[in-house]
Design an enzyme around this catalytic site. Structure first.
Site, mmCIF file in Angstrom:
data_model
loop_
_atom_site.group_PDB
_atom_site.id
_atom_site.type_symbol
_atom_site.label_atom_id
_atom_site.label_comp_id
_atom_site.label_asym_id
_atom_site.label_seq_id
_atom_site.Cartn_x
_atom_site.Cartn_y
_atom_site.Cartn_z
ATOM 1 N N ASP A 48 0.834 -1.220 0.000
ATOM 2 C CA ASP A 48 0.000 0.000 0.000
ATOM 3 C C ASP A 48 0.862 1.260 0.000
ATOM 4 O O ASP A 48 0.720 2.132 0.871
ATOM 5 C CB ASP A 48 -0.926 0.043 1.225
ATOM 6 C CG ASP A 48 -1.813 -1.174 1.352
ATOM 7 O OD1 ASP A 48 -2.216 -1.729 0.316
ATOM 8 O OD2 ASP A 48 -2.114 -1.570 2.495
ATOM 9 N N GLU A 89 -11.563 -1.431 -2.405
ATOM 10 C CA GLU A 89 -10.931 -0.657 -1.334
ATOM 11 C C GLU A 89 -9.792 0.196 -1.882
ATOM 12 O O GLU A 89 -9.538 0.215 -3.079
ATOM 13 C CB GLU A 89 -10.408 -1.590 -0.245
ATOM 14 C CG GLU A 89 -9.354 -2.563 -0.732
ATOM 15 C CD GLU A 89 -8.896 -3.538 0.332
ATOM 16 O OE1 GLU A 89 -9.370 -3.462 1.471
ATOM 17 O OE2 GLU A 89 -8.054 -4.383 0.014
#
Ligand SMILES: *[C@@H]1O[C@H](CO)[C@@H](O)[C@H](O)[C@H]1NC(C)=O
Length: 319
Positions: A36, A198
């Site tokens: 991420d 997401e």
């Protein structure tokens, strides 16, 4: 892979199975430890990369291609937010507001809706300079229509919005001060057929705001490999407004399952996602992400940092 023989002699009728995606650009130095990722270049030319794990690991480099060097944790003491997960911080998002840097991060645990988006502040981004400010007040608990993780700040001409969320009714956005929630959250993307979306990123290019997100199964591919096509990939929708409504290339609403694929598994790249998009002073618009290099291994700790220049000339992001 289909084996063509005998019956299917007329192979010339079939299109060639050529990947349409570019391979990741070069990366040297520490290119793992990049789950991420979130990237920002400081005015002295140093690139900072923040990532999930290691209490928000910081790496720096003189260019996107590296060499990347580990510098330490942004929050070595974890977060002051009083929730399970406050020593295992996820999905950092770096933003500059005036002469301060803000790092948004998630406190949660897998499968839990007891979550909050926290914020830390620094004047330089260097390790050792971050002050935890605790919760942005963007938080969730069982029963709310969203999960408060994966925040991304966008500055729309002085109006600040945080786009966030996953798994519970999709992706939402909320107005910010910019350090704290300053209005109601509402939904910008949802897929009723596959709620695993997401990690939103909102990026402005030309006349449009692009909502990028990750869809599919993110993690643990070495333990539990999803069916082909169900692993992470990067999707996009767009709108003429920062707050939507967002549609995909076919005009389908991104609140009803719309989304145009930007990057998915190809060649030795598997499960790319956790993306960010950055207007890089050197390379122009860049998509960056983590991915499994199938030549190395499928464990989360083996995932690598990837990036590609984005071509927006068709009105849609192409890498
Ligand atoms: C961007 O894509 C267009 C096709 O949509 C192509 O003609 C153009 O050469 C590409 N630009 C770059 C810099 O690759």
């Amino acid at each position: 892979m289909v084996k063509l023989s005998g019956l299917f002699g007329a192979v010339a009728l079939l299109p060639a199975l050529v990947s349409t995606y570019a391979l990741p650009e070069a990366c040297s130095g520490v290119c793992t430890n990049s789950h991420d990722p979130s990237i920002l270049r400081r005015s002295d030319g140093t690139y900072f990369r923040f990532s999930t794990g290691g209490r928000l690991a910081i790496h720096t480099a003189p260019s996107l291609a590296g060499p990347w060097t580990y510098k330490g944790a942004a929050l070595p003491g974890g977060s002051s937010i009083n929730l399970p997960g406050n020593q295992d911080l996820w999905a950092p998002d770096i933003a500059q507001v005036g002469n301060q840097y803000y790092l948004y991060y998630s406190v949660s645990t897998f499968g839990s809706q007891s979550s909050a988006i926290g914020i830390a502040r620094s004047a330089s981004m260097d390790a050792g300079t971050w002050t935890d400010l605790g919760s942005t007040n963007v938080a969730s608990s069982p029963g709310l229509p969203y999960n408060a993780i994966d925040g991304n700040l966008v500055n729309d001409n002085g109006n600040y919005f945080l786009t966030f969320g996953s798994f519970w009714n999709g992706i939402h956005r909320v107005r910010m001060t910019p350090t704290h929630q300053n209005g109601e959250a509402y939904q910008v993307a949802f897929d009723p057929g596959n709620t695993a979306i997401e990690g939103p990123t909102v990026f402005k290019n030309g006349a449009f705001y692009y909502l990028f997100f990750s869809k599919g199964s993110c993690c643990g591919y070495d333990q539990n490999r999803p069916a082909a096509g169900k692993e992470y990939k990067v999707m996009a929708c767009r709108s003429s407004s920062a707050v939507g409504p967002f549609v995909d290339r076919n005009g389908k609403s991104c609140r009803s399952g719309g989304g145009t694929t930007v990057l998915e598994s190809h060649n030795w790249v598997y499960g790319p996602g956790g993306q960010g998009v950055y207007q890089d002073p050197t390379n122009g618009p860049v998509l960056y992400y983590h991915y499994v290099d199938t030549r190395i291994g499928f464990a989360d700790g083996q995932k690598k940092f990837g990036w590609n220049k984005i071509n927006f000339s068709s009105g849609w992001p192409v890498v």
